[in-house]
Design a protein around this motif. Sequence first.
Motif, mmCIF file in Angstrom:
data_model
loop_
_atom_site.group_PDB
_atom_site.id
_atom_site.type_symbol
_atom_site.label_atom_id
_atom_site.label_comp_id
_atom_site.label_asym_id
_atom_site.label_seq_id
_atom_site.Cartn_x
_atom_site.Cartn_y
_atom_site.Cartn_z
ATOM 1 N N GLU A 36 -6.842 7.959 133.522
ATOM 2 C CA GLU A 36 -8.016 7.950 132.511
ATOM 3 C C GLU A 36 -9.360 7.530 133.272
ATOM 4 O O GLU A 36 -10.404 8.245 133.450
ATOM 5 C CB GLU A 36 -7.710 7.227 131.389
ATOM 6 N N THR A 40 -10.135 10.052 136.117
ATOM 7 C CA THR A 40 -10.932 11.113 135.804
ATOM 8 C C THR A 40 -12.153 10.920 135.146
ATOM 9 O O THR A 40 -13.095 11.745 135.620
ATOM 10 C CB THR A 40 -9.996 11.632 134.561
ATOM 11 N N ILE A 41 -12.306 9.894 134.674
ATOM 12 C CA ILE A 41 -13.761 9.557 134.076
ATOM 13 C C ILE A 41 -14.643 9.408 134.985
ATOM 14 O O ILE A 41 -16.020 9.796 135.137
ATOM 15 C CB ILE A 41 -13.981 8.352 132.836
ATOM 16 N N ILE A 91 -15.785 12.525 136.841
ATOM 17 C CA ILE A 91 -16.679 13.130 136.142
ATOM 18 C C ILE A 91 -18.105 12.670 136.218
ATOM 19 O O ILE A 91 -18.956 13.185 136.489
ATOM 20 C CB ILE A 91 -16.189 13.204 134.739
ATOM 21 N N ILE A 122 -17.047 18.842 134.180
ATOM 22 C CA ILE A 122 -16.463 18.249 132.745
ATOM 23 C C ILE A 122 -15.172 18.948 132.357
ATOM 24 O O ILE A 122 -14.391 18.100 131.835
ATOM 25 C CB ILE A 122 -17.534 18.495 131.881
ATOM 26 N N PHE A 126 -11.918 17.031 132.569
ATOM 27 C CA PHE A 126 -11.475 16.277 131.173
ATOM 28 C C PHE A 126 -10.561 16.994 130.367
ATOM 29 O O PHE A 126 -9.123 16.227 130.135
ATOM 30 C CB PHE A 126 -12.535 15.899 130.379
ATOM 31 N N ASP A 127 -10.518 18.310 130.305
ATOM 32 C CA ASP A 127 -9.530 19.081 129.587
ATOM 33 C C ASP A 127 -8.150 19.250 130.550
ATOM 34 O O ASP A 127 -7.005 18.925 129.696
ATOM 35 C CB ASP A 127 -10.145 20.457 129.573
ATOM 36 N N PHE A 182 -7.304 16.412 132.232
ATOM 37 C CA PHE A 182 -6.870 15.176 132.039
ATOM 38 C C PHE A 182 -5.967 15.168 130.681
ATOM 39 O O PHE A 182 -4.873 14.565 130.773
ATOM 40 C CB PHE A 182 -7.733 14.048 132.178
ATOM 41 N N VAL A 183 -6.377 15.568 129.475
ATOM 42 C CA VAL A 183 -5.954 15.673 128.291
ATOM 43 C C VAL A 183 -4.583 16.255 128.398
ATOM 44 O O VAL A 183 -3.519 15.745 127.956
ATOM 45 C CB VAL A 183 -6.799 16.237 127.183
#
Length: 71
Positions: free
Chosen positions: A28, A31-32, A35, A41, A44-45, A47-48
């Motif tokens: 997390e 990834t943040i 970004i 961006i 993020f998808d 990452f989820v």
Amino acid sequence: QDRGLLNQFYGIPTPPMAAKMPTLQQMEVETITKIIMGDSIELFDQFVENWYKLGGTEIVDEVNLWAENNR
């Protein structure tokens, strides 16, 4: 104004949480940070999707079960 729910789970981490959360939290943060530093961006998808595959689904299921039993 509704700002969403905070994590309401309390108690000691379950075995899957203890085993998987360090990896998920590191992923997390990375990834943040990417970004913020300019990566797409859409990262993020991904990452989820990976978060759920790498143990997030099990953790969410445990927390939801805990919540049902602690209402």
